[in-house]
Scaffold this motif. Structure first.
Motif, PDB file in Angstrom:
ATOM      1  N   UNK A   1      -6.797   3.178  -5.105  1.00 36.59           N
ATOM      2  CA  UNK A   1      -7.218   1.823  -5.477  1.00 36.59           C
ATOM      3  C   UNK A   1      -8.094   1.860  -6.711  1.00 36.59           C
ATOM      4  N   UNK A   2      -9.013   2.814  -6.766  1.00 33.88           N
ATOM      5  CA  UNK A   2      -9.896   2.942  -7.920  1.00 33.88           C
ATOM      6  C   UNK A   2      -9.094   3.156  -9.187  1.00 33.88           C
ATOM      7  N   UNK A   3      -8.079   4.010  -9.117  1.00 29.56           N
ATOM      8  CA  UNK A   3      -7.227   4.219 -10.290  1.00 29.56           C
ATOM      9  C   UNK A   3      -6.463   2.955 -10.656  1.00 29.56           C
ATOM     10  N   UNK A   4      -5.970   2.217  -9.670  1.00 31.68           N
ATOM     11  CA  UNK A   4      -5.158   1.044  -9.967  1.00 31.68           C
ATOM     12  C   UNK A   4      -5.931  -0.041 -10.706  1.00 31.68           C
TER      13      UNK A   4
ATOM     14  N   UNK B   1       0.824  -1.206   0.000  1.00 28.94           N
ATOM     15  CA  UNK B   1       0.000   0.000   0.000  1.00 28.94           C
ATOM     16  C   UNK B   1       0.858   1.255   0.000  1.00 28.94           C
ATOM     17  N   UNK B   2       2.036   1.142   0.619  1.00 29.33           N
ATOM     18  CA  UNK B   2       2.991   2.245   0.672  1.00 29.33           C
ATOM     19  C   UNK B   2       4.386   1.673   0.443  1.00 29.33           C
ATOM     20  N   UNK B   3       5.233   2.449  -0.220  1.00 25.35           N
ATOM     21  CA  UNK B   3       6.602   1.979  -0.443  1.00 25.35           C
ATOM     22  C   UNK B   3       7.533   3.173  -0.625  1.00 25.35           C
ATOM     23  N   UNK B   4       8.816   2.900  -0.596  1.00 25.26           N
ATOM     24  CA  UNK B   4       9.831   3.922  -0.808  1.00 25.26           C
ATOM     25  C   UNK B   4      10.332   3.824  -2.249  1.00 25.26           C
ATOM     26  N   UNK B   5      10.245   4.932  -2.961  1.00 26.23           N
ATOM     27  CA  UNK B   5      10.703   4.990  -4.351  1.00 26.23           C
ATOM     28  C   UNK B   5      12.145   5.471  -4.366  1.00 26.23           C
ATOM     29  N   UNK B   6      13.063   4.556  -4.701  1.00 30.48           N
ATOM     30  CA  UNK B   6      14.486   4.898  -4.739  1.00 30.48           C
ATOM     31  C   UNK B   6      14.983   5.045  -6.175  1.00 30.48           C
ATOM     32  N   UNK B   7      14.044   5.169  -7.131  1.00 34.26           N
ATOM     33  CA  UNK B   7      14.438   5.326  -8.528  1.00 34.26           C
ATOM     34  C   UNK B   7      14.818   6.769  -8.849  1.00 34.26           C
ATOM     35  N   UNK B   8      14.533   7.682  -7.927  1.00 35.63           N
ATOM     36  CA  UNK B   8      14.873   9.098  -8.117  1.00 35.63           C
ATOM     37  C   UNK B   8      16.023   9.473  -7.194  1.00 35.63           C
ATOM     38  N   UNK B   9      16.661  10.616  -7.483  1.00 38.83           N
ATOM     39  CA  UNK B   9      17.865  11.013  -6.735  1.00 38.83           C
ATOM     40  C   UNK B   9      17.587  11.142  -5.248  1.00 38.83           C
ATOM     41  N   UNK B  10      16.497  11.830  -4.916  1.00 34.94           N
ATOM     42  CA  UNK B  10      16.089  11.928  -3.514  1.00 34.94           C
ATOM     43  C   UNK B  10      14.952  10.945  -3.290  1.00 34.94           C
TER      44      UNK B  10
ATOM     45  N   UNK C   1       8.656   8.870  -0.442  1.00 36.52           N
ATOM     46  CA  UNK C   1       7.663   7.964   0.116  1.00 36.52           C
ATOM     47  C   UNK C   1       6.415   8.004  -0.768  1.00 36.52           C
ATOM     48  N   UNK C   2       5.934   6.849  -1.177  1.00 35.70           N
ATOM     49  CA  UNK C   2       4.777   6.755  -2.066  1.00 35.70           C
ATOM     50  C   UNK C   2       3.611   6.122  -1.321  1.00 35.70           C
ATOM     51  N   UNK C   3       2.510   6.855  -1.253  1.00 39.02           N
ATOM     52  CA  UNK C   3       1.259   6.335  -0.697  1.00 39.02           C
ATOM     53  C   UNK C   3       0.319   6.090  -1.865  1.00 39.02           C
ATOM     54  N   UNK C   4       0.070   4.822  -2.179  1.00 40.06           N
ATOM     55  CA  UNK C   4      -0.688   4.481  -3.383  1.00 40.06           C
ATOM     56  C   UNK C   4      -2.190   4.702  -3.239  1.00 40.06           C
ATOM     57  N   UNK C   5      -2.632   5.260  -2.113  1.00 40.26           N
ATOM     58  CA  UNK C   5      -4.044   5.626  -2.004  1.00 40.26           C
ATOM     59  C   UNK C   5      -4.340   6.936  -2.724  1.00 40.26           C
ATOM     60  N   UNK C   6      -3.295   7.649  -3.164  1.00 41.73           N
ATOM     61  CA  UNK C   6      -3.408   8.959  -3.794  1.00 41.73           C
ATOM     62  C   UNK C   6      -3.506   8.799  -5.310  1.00 41.73           C
ATOM     63  N   UNK C   7      -4.702   9.004  -5.866  1.00 40.65           N
ATOM     64  CA  UNK C   7      -4.922   8.809  -7.293  1.00 40.65           C
ATOM     65  C   UNK C   7      -4.159   9.817  -8.136  1.00 40.65           C
ATOM     66  N   UNK C   8      -4.063  11.049  -7.682  1.00 41.69           N
ATOM     67  CA  UNK C   8      -3.355  12.089  -8.430  1.00 41.69           C
ATOM     68  C   UNK C   8      -1.862  11.767  -8.491  1.00 41.69           C
ATOM     69  N   UNK C   9      -1.303  11.324  -7.370  1.00 46.39           N
ATOM     70  CA  UNK C   9       0.110  10.938  -7.346  1.00 46.39           C
ATOM     71  C   UNK C   9       0.374   9.777  -8.291  1.00 46.39           C
ATOM     72  N   UNK C  10      -0.509   8.781  -8.303  1.00 48.93           N
ATOM     73  CA  UNK C  10      -0.312   7.622  -9.184  1.00 48.93           C
ATOM     74  C   UNK C  10      -0.319   8.033 -10.646  1.00 48.93           C
ATOM     75  N   UNK C  11      -1.190   8.952 -11.009  1.00 50.44           N
ATOM     76  CA  UNK C  11      -1.214   9.432 -12.397  1.00 50.44           C
ATOM     77  C   UNK C  11       0.102  10.116 -12.732  1.00 50.44           C
ATOM     78  N   UNK C  12       0.600  10.945 -11.815  1.00 51.00           N
ATOM     79  CA  UNK C  12       1.854  11.644 -12.065  1.00 51.00           C
ATOM     80  C   UNK C  12       3.014  10.659 -12.194  1.00 51.00           C
ATOM     81  N   UNK C  13       3.027   9.641 -11.333  1.00 50.78           N
ATOM     82  CA  UNK C  13       4.089   8.635 -11.410  1.00 50.78           C
ATOM     83  C   UNK C  13       4.063   7.897 -12.737  1.00 50.78           C
TER      84      UNK C  13
END
Length: 492
Positions: free
Chosen positions: A127-130, A68-77, A80-92
């Motif tokens: 979740x709805x977006x996923x 449900x949540x994970x750390x994204x280490x693919x970027x320089x800094x 923290x990713x909370x996958x309950x956020x639909x807007x964030x998921x679209x941006x990712x």
């Protein structure tokens, strides 16, 4: 006749709560369909790992939604990713060039074949977006029962609101969501089906999961919302028997995981500090290890060398709350740290996976509601409430019932193991669409040809790891070439 499919999901519904008293309509489907008696979810048994497995037909290590949540280490800094956020998921997804998932999803596959997938859900906006993260790219319908940011297209939402009423407000988390379940059911029956006739529809009730978390898995409020969801399903089943079945609609009724009951509250952060670590709940300049909150422990080290991973595993396995532990594989079975098992054994090896993943120790205690399954936990809620994410058999057990002309052995039960990853390949098989190689789930041929079922080998597997007095045991079952995780338990 061409097939269409309706997947109805009840978030967090334990199979042993499907009874004539609580869910007469789901039991009605059982009498005209086939029950998957040994149906399971994936590890971690969290919603936003399981539903991606539903739509990709792949395990966590393949599709990449590692929790449900994970750390994204693919970027320089690291972030923290909370996958309950639909807007964030679209941006990712846009930032990654469309690689939010590491495997093709059902919506993408259907669009490429000139077909459609519609989603109606009362889960979190993320979740709805996923369920269909690219719906807006294909003009497909994706509707949330509460969150506008997860809805597309705008004109479809506007038409539904004009016909059945405005999008309901989000209820407080400690109150069962009655209105949302009714709204999405009406939206499907009154607008989406008659006007759009999707090839596949996902109708996802976000209950009883939320109520179980805040009231308890067998509490009166939870039982009440289960019955309410069943009444909404009864409306769908009435439509199916009167119209949908004749139109070739096949039904999959599922859940994404079960629940067990938290009995003992602990602090993982305190244990890490006592072990000489400096934990934080987000990336920080002075943070040595990020502890991602949740019922599945995810530990990300700032400097993930083998020595530190080994020390981290030794620290947590000495604690009475520690259940199964996984690290990257030293070989096919063992993790790189003594006492841990390989991520590969639970099909969770992905670049986003934590350096150390653990479940809280669970047991077979009986809760005040008479339900088997208890666990340690780390959150701010009182004991006695529902939890999931780990490897207790009741967390992994999921509802699976199918009905329709494709499944002729009505009123029966299949005892072969099956899982949430098997739904998509079975649907694609029936539609005559080739499944991508990333789909590790199998076609449920035994349901399609009960008179001449395929000959499938079935074998059980047991894996163990020890460190001092700590011991963990992982059990899997393999059907043909497909393996399912049955349970993972630890003891001292």
């Amino acid at each position: 006749m061409s097939f269409r499919f309706l997947i109805v999901s009840f978030d967090g519904l334990r199979p042993d709560l499907v009874s004539p008293e609580l869910m007469p309509n789901l039991c009605r489907l059982k009498t005209v369909g086939v029950t998957l008696a040994n149906h399971r979810t994936v590890y971690p048994s969290e919603t936003r790992s399981a539903f991606p497995s539903l739509v990709t037909g792949a395990t966590t290590g393949c599709h990449g939604m590692v929790g449900n949540k994970y750390l994204d280490r693919s970027v320089t800094a690291p972030r923290f990713i909370d996958t309950s956020d639909a807007v964030l998921l679209r941006r990712l997804d846009l930032e990654s060039g469309g690689r939010l998932y590491s495997a093709p999803s059902l919506g993408e596959i259907m669009a490429a074949a000139g077909r459609s997938l519609a989603v109606l859900a009362t889960n979190t906006p993320g979740t709805t977006r996923l369920f269909h993260h690219k719906a807006e790219d294909f003009g497909h319908v994706r509707l949330s029962g509460h969150f506008r940011e997860a809805c597309t297209p705008d004109d479809v939402l506007a038409a539904i609101e004009a016909q059945i009423g405005p999008l309901p407000p989000t209820p407080p988390k400690n109150e069962p969501d009655h209105v949302g379940q009714h709204w999405i059911t009406s939206a499907f029956l009154d607008v989406v089906w008659p006007q759009y006739r999707p090839d596949i529809t996902i109708l996802s009730y976000g209950e009883p999961d939320v109520t179980s978390h805040f009231h308890g898995t067998g509490a009166e409020a939870t039982r009440s919302i289960i019955t309410h969801c069943d009444r909404q399903f009864g409306r769908v089943l009435d439509w199916w028997e009167a119209e949908g079945r004749q139109a070739g609609v096949q039904i999959f009724a599922i859940s994404d995981h079960g629940h067990i009951t938290g009995h003992t509250r602990v602090s993982v952060a305190d244990s890490l500090r006592a072990g000489g670590f400096n934990p934080s709940d987000a990336p920080a300049p002075d943070g040595e290890v990020v502890l991602v909150p949740g019922q599945v422990g995810a530990l990300y080290l700032a400097d993930p060398n083998e020595a530190k991973i080994t020390r981290l595993v030794a620290t947590i396995t000495s604690e009475p709350w520690c259940g199964p532990v996984f690290t990257s594989g030293k070989d096919e079975i063992n993790g790189i740290a003594p006492g841990s098992l390989s991520n590969n054994l639970v099909f969770a090896d992905h670049v986003r996976a934590p350096d150390v993943a653990f479940s809280f120790r669970a047991d077979d205690t009986v809760d005040p509601f008479g339900l088997v399954g208890g666990t340690f936990y780390d959150n701010d809620r009182a004991p006695g409430l529902g939890l999931h994410g780990g490897l207790h058999p009741k967390e992994l057990a999921a509802v699976g019932i199918v009905g329709g002309s494709a499944f002729p052995d009505v009123g029966s039960a299949s005892t072969l193991s099956s899982g949430i990853c098997d739904v998509a390949p079975t649907i694609l098989h029936l539609l005559g669409i080739d499944a991508p190689k990333t789909m590790g789930g199998r076609v449920l041929d035994e349901l399609l040809r009960p008179a001449s079922p395929p000959e499938l080998s079935v074998r059980g597997e047991i894996f163990e790891a020890r460190l001092g007095s700590y011991k963990q045991v992982l059990r899997r079952v393999t059907v043909g070439d497909t393996s399912y995780v049955e349970s993972g338990m630890a003891e001292n």
